[in-house]
Design a protein around this motif. Sequence first.
Motif, PDB file in Angstrom:
ATOM      1  N   GLN A 156      38.116  23.722  25.590  1.00  0.00           N
ATOM      2  CA  GLN A 156      37.725  25.124  25.713  1.00  0.00           C
ATOM      3  C   GLN A 156      38.860  25.914  26.374  1.00  0.00           C
ATOM      4  OE1 GLN A 156      34.245  25.685  28.101  1.00  0.00           O
ATOM      5  NE2 GLN A 156      34.265  27.902  27.914  1.00  0.00           N
ATOM      6  N   VAL A 157      39.280  26.991  25.693  1.00  0.00           N
ATOM      7  CA  VAL A 157      40.364  27.821  26.207  1.00  0.00           C
ATOM      8  C   VAL A 157      39.848  28.689  27.355  1.00  0.00           C
ATOM      9  CG1 VAL A 157      41.893  29.737  25.656  1.00  0.00           C
ATOM     10  CG2 VAL A 157      41.593  27.873  24.022  1.00  0.00           C
ATOM     11  N   GLN A 158      40.616  28.700  28.428  1.00  0.00           N
ATOM     12  CA  GLN A 158      40.297  29.581  29.550  1.00  0.00           C
ATOM     13  C   GLN A 158      41.556  30.219  30.096  1.00  0.00           C
ATOM     14  OE1 GLN A 158      37.887  27.127  32.355  1.00  0.00           O
ATOM     15  NE2 GLN A 158      36.339  28.706  32.049  1.00  0.00           N
ATOM     16  N   LEU A 159      41.455  31.503  30.405  1.00  0.00           N
ATOM     17  CA  LEU A 159      42.476  32.220  31.147  1.00  0.00           C
ATOM     18  C   LEU A 159      41.742  32.883  32.311  1.00  0.00           C
ATOM     19  CD1 LEU A 159      44.465  33.969  28.264  1.00  0.00           C
ATOM     20  CD2 LEU A 159      45.226  32.032  29.637  1.00  0.00           C
ATOM     21  N   VAL A 160      42.095  32.494  33.514  1.00  0.00           N
ATOM     22  CA  VAL A 160      41.374  32.973  34.690  1.00  0.00           C
ATOM     23  C   VAL A 160      42.331  33.723  35.589  1.00  0.00           C
ATOM     24  CG1 VAL A 160      39.977  32.339  36.672  1.00  0.00           C
ATOM     25  CG2 VAL A 160      39.785  31.026  34.534  1.00  0.00           C
ATOM     26  N   GLU A 161      42.121  35.042  35.676  1.00  0.00           N
ATOM     27  CA  GLU A 161      42.970  35.888  36.510  1.00  0.00           C
ATOM     28  C   GLU A 161      42.436  35.933  37.939  1.00  0.00           C
ATOM     29  OE1 GLU A 161      42.741  38.230  32.483  1.00  0.00           O
ATOM     30  OE2 GLU A 161      41.355  37.136  33.786  1.00  0.00           O
ATOM     31  N   SER A 162      43.335  36.122  38.873  1.00  0.00           N
ATOM     32  CA  SER A 162      42.967  36.302  40.278  1.00  0.00           C
ATOM     33  C   SER A 162      44.046  37.123  40.963  1.00  0.00           C
ATOM     34  CB  SER A 162      42.801  34.953  40.978  1.00  0.00           C
ATOM     35  OG  SER A 162      44.006  34.217  40.943  1.00  0.00           O
ATOM     36  N   GLY A 163      43.713  37.619  42.169  1.00  0.00           N
ATOM     37  CA  GLY A 163      44.710  38.328  42.959  1.00  0.00           C
ATOM     38  C   GLY A 163      44.553  39.835  42.984  1.00  0.00           C
ATOM     39  N   GLY A 164      43.615  40.369  42.230  1.00  0.00           N
ATOM     40  CA  GLY A 164      43.406  41.813  42.253  1.00  0.00           C
ATOM     41  C   GLY A 164      42.750  42.260  43.545  1.00  0.00           C
ATOM     42  N   GLY A 165      42.650  43.577  43.713  1.00  0.00           N
ATOM     43  CA  GLY A 165      42.018  44.105  44.902  1.00  0.00           C
ATOM     44  C   GLY A 165      42.399  45.550  45.146  1.00  0.00           C
ATOM     45  N   LEU A 166      42.093  45.998  46.345  1.00  0.00           N
ATOM     46  CA  LEU A 166      42.406  47.360  46.769  1.00  0.00           C
ATOM     47  C   LEU A 166      43.665  47.350  47.622  1.00  0.00           C
ATOM     48  CD1 LEU A 166      41.637  50.366  47.171  1.00  0.00           C
ATOM     49  CD2 LEU A 166      40.231  49.627  49.122  1.00  0.00           C
ATOM     50  N   VAL A 167      44.605  48.215  47.291  1.00  0.00           N
ATOM     51  CA  VAL A 167      45.860  48.288  48.033  1.00  0.00           C
ATOM     52  C   VAL A 167      46.270  49.750  48.167  1.00  0.00           C
ATOM     53  CG1 VAL A 167      47.266  48.003  45.952  1.00  0.00           C
ATOM     54  CG2 VAL A 167      48.197  47.329  48.167  1.00  0.00           C
TER      55      VAL A 167
END
Length: 115
Positions: free
Chosen positions: A1-12
């Motif tokens: 199963q293909v997965q692309l998992v983004e992280s690191g976003g937020g308020l700056v």
Amino acid sequence: QVQLVESGGGLVQPGGSLRLSCAASGFIFDNYYMNWYRQAPGKQRELVAGISSGGSTNYADSVKGRFTISRDNAKNTVYLQMNTLKPEDTAVYYCNAVRLPQHYWGQGTQVTVSS
């Protein structure tokens, strides 16, 4: 199963930095061109930056000199270092893997630049 998992976003705050990560699985990462796209409210999704397996890069004019895309093929991960952030960089950022005719997308991570 293909997965692309983004992280690191937020308020700056304006002028600040964020580093986005995208962890890939379920396909041969080395064989795919990797991109970061973004979509702001009411706007079309736009290409931010791309990187080949060998490390060749391209950037949208709006982010040149501020953003840096990189990849670690051993970790199946692509990164987007974002510096000197501006309010107009506010968007949902998506990771994309391409090896035509295949396109894979992550679920997106929100980046908000605001004081």
